[in-house]
Design a protein around this motif. Structure first.
Motif, PDB file in Angstrom:
ATOM      1  N   PRO A  11       6.003   7.709  -3.719  1.00 38.44           N
ATOM      2  CA  PRO A  11       4.957   8.518  -4.347  1.00 38.44           C
ATOM      3  C   PRO A  11       5.200  10.010  -4.091  1.00 38.44           C
ATOM      4  O   PRO A  11       5.804  10.395  -3.081  1.00 38.44           O
ATOM      5  CB  PRO A  11       3.677   8.049  -3.652  1.00 38.44           C
ATOM      6  N   HIS A  69       3.389   1.800  -2.052  1.00 41.05           N
ATOM      7  CA  HIS A  69       3.782   2.029  -3.444  1.00 41.05           C
ATOM      8  C   HIS A  69       5.231   2.493  -3.583  1.00 41.05           C
ATOM      9  O   HIS A  69       5.546   3.356  -4.401  1.00 41.05           O
ATOM     10  CB  HIS A  69       2.841   3.033  -4.127  1.00 41.05           C
ATOM     11  N   HIS A  97      -4.556  12.785   1.495  1.00 39.53           N
ATOM     12  CA  HIS A  97      -4.788  12.572   0.064  1.00 39.53           C
ATOM     13  C   HIS A  97      -4.207  11.234  -0.382  1.00 39.53           C
ATOM     14  O   HIS A  97      -4.844  10.479  -1.122  1.00 39.53           O
ATOM     15  CB  HIS A  97      -4.179  13.725  -0.746  1.00 39.53           C
ATOM     16  N   PHE A  98      -2.997  10.934   0.061  1.00 37.67           N
ATOM     17  CA  PHE A  98      -2.370   9.660  -0.311  1.00 37.67           C
ATOM     18  C   PHE A  98      -3.218   8.481   0.159  1.00 37.67           C
ATOM     19  O   PHE A  98      -3.395   7.507  -0.573  1.00 37.67           O
ATOM     20  CB  PHE A  98      -0.954   9.569   0.278  1.00 37.67           C
ATOM     21  N   ILE A  99      -3.743   8.562   1.368  1.00 39.13           N
ATOM     22  CA  ILE A  99      -4.504   7.451   1.927  1.00 39.13           C
ATOM     23  C   ILE A  99      -5.859   7.291   1.256  1.00 39.13           C
ATOM     24  O   ILE A  99      -6.246   6.193   0.868  1.00 39.13           O
ATOM     25  CB  ILE A  99      -4.697   7.634   3.447  1.00 39.13           C
ATOM     26  N   TYR A 100      -6.579   8.378   1.081  1.00 40.37           N
ATOM     27  CA  TYR A 100      -7.975   8.292   0.676  1.00 40.37           C
ATOM     28  C   TYR A 100      -8.250   8.639  -0.787  1.00 40.37           C
ATOM     29  O   TYR A 100      -9.382   8.528  -1.230  1.00 40.37           O
ATOM     30  CB  TYR A 100      -8.837   9.154   1.602  1.00 40.37           C
ATOM     31  N   CYS A 101      -7.253   9.047  -1.540  1.00 37.65           N
ATOM     32  CA  CYS A 101      -7.493   9.407  -2.955  1.00 37.65           C
ATOM     33  C   CYS A 101      -6.613   8.593  -3.899  1.00 37.65           C
ATOM     34  O   CYS A 101      -6.279   9.055  -4.981  1.00 37.65           O
ATOM     35  CB  CYS A 101      -7.235  10.898  -3.155  1.00 37.65           C
ATOM     36  N   LYS A 102      -6.229   7.400  -3.496  1.00 35.58           N
ATOM     37  CA  LYS A 102      -5.400   6.543  -4.360  1.00 35.58           C
ATOM     38  C   LYS A 102      -6.185   6.132  -5.591  1.00 35.58           C
ATOM     39  O   LYS A 102      -7.332   5.831  -5.547  1.00 35.58           O
ATOM     40  CB  LYS A 102      -4.959   5.290  -3.625  1.00 35.58           C
ATOM     41  N   SER A 115       0.807  -1.229   0.000  1.00 36.42           N
ATOM     42  CA  SER A 115       0.000   0.000   0.000  1.00 36.42           C
ATOM     43  C   SER A 115       0.838   1.277   0.000  1.00 36.42           C
ATOM     44  O   SER A 115       0.320   2.361  -0.270  1.00 36.42           O
ATOM     45  CB  SER A 115      -0.957   0.019   1.189  1.00 36.42           C
ATOM     46  N   MET A 119      -3.093   4.000   6.409  1.00 33.68           N
ATOM     47  CA  MET A 119      -2.273   3.924   5.212  1.00 33.68           C
ATOM     48  C   MET A 119      -1.905   2.485   4.865  1.00 33.68           C
ATOM     49  O   MET A 119      -1.838   2.130   3.690  1.00 33.68           O
ATOM     50  CB  MET A 119      -1.005   4.776   5.364  1.00 33.68           C
ATOM     51  N   GLN A 146       3.413  12.315  -3.000  1.00 28.70           N
ATOM     52  CA  GLN A 146       2.877  12.848  -1.743  1.00 28.70           C
ATOM     53  C   GLN A 146       3.913  12.785  -0.617  1.00 28.70           C
ATOM     54  O   GLN A 146       3.954  13.673   0.227  1.00 28.70           O
ATOM     55  CB  GLN A 146       1.617  12.082  -1.309  1.00 28.70           C
TER      56      GLN A 146
END
Length: 163
Positions: free
Chosen positions: A40, A31, A158-163, A29, A99, A42
């Motif tokens: 990533p 990445h 954003h990284f957690i919830y907008c992947k 998760s 995350m 972010q």
């Protein structure tokens, strides 16, 4: 030791993030890849704004160690420690669990509750202790700390919830 509690708490999220990133480097998760840029985008934003926040916090902390500057009271020190220790650290742990979770939505409400608590304690600190007595220089330190952490947090969210 009490004088150094807020300084210690200031570094815990940054050190904790780096430590957890290293420990969980193989977790799917996150990445993380084996070629540049490795992480990533972010994570780079989190790093940049986390550094800005930490520098602002250290400058503010050291500003109050100068005997010619205004010393902070025990009540103010306790309010800052409450924001960092009772709000920021539990929120950090929840964000990290979200995350690496297959179902991060499970953590959304607790994260938002700790976010609200943290924002309220930061506002209390700013509006009760700082609003009338802070110099322009000290206000810059506070803005670095608050906005730096805010941008880092929203980027992590954003990284957690907008992947």
């Amino acid at each position: 030791m009490r004088n150094y509690l807020s300084l210690l708490l200031l570094f815990l999220p940054a050190l904790g993030f780096i430590f957890c990133l290293y420990i969980f480097r193989n977790h799917a998760s996150l990445h993380i890849i084996s070629v540049f840029p490795f992480l990533p985008w972010q994570f780079f934003i989190i790093g940049i704004f986390g550094i800005i926040a930490t520098i602002g916090g250290v400058l503010d902390w050291s500003f109050h160690r100068d005997p010619l500057k205004l010393k902070i009271s025990k009540k103010e020190r306790d309010a800052e420690a409450a924001a960092l220790g009772l709000g920021g650290i539990p929120m950090f742990m929840l964000m990290w669990l979200a995350m690496i979770s297959a179902t991060p939505i499970f953590y959304l409400i607790p994260i938002i509750l700790f976010l609200i608590y943290t924002v309220v304690t930061i506002c209390y600190d700013e509006f009760v202790f700082h609003i009338k007595r802070c110099s322009k220089r000290e206000n810059i330190y506070h803005r670095m700390l608050v906005y730096g952490n805010g941008v880092a947090w929203i980027t992590w969210f954003h990284f957690i919830y907008c992947k």
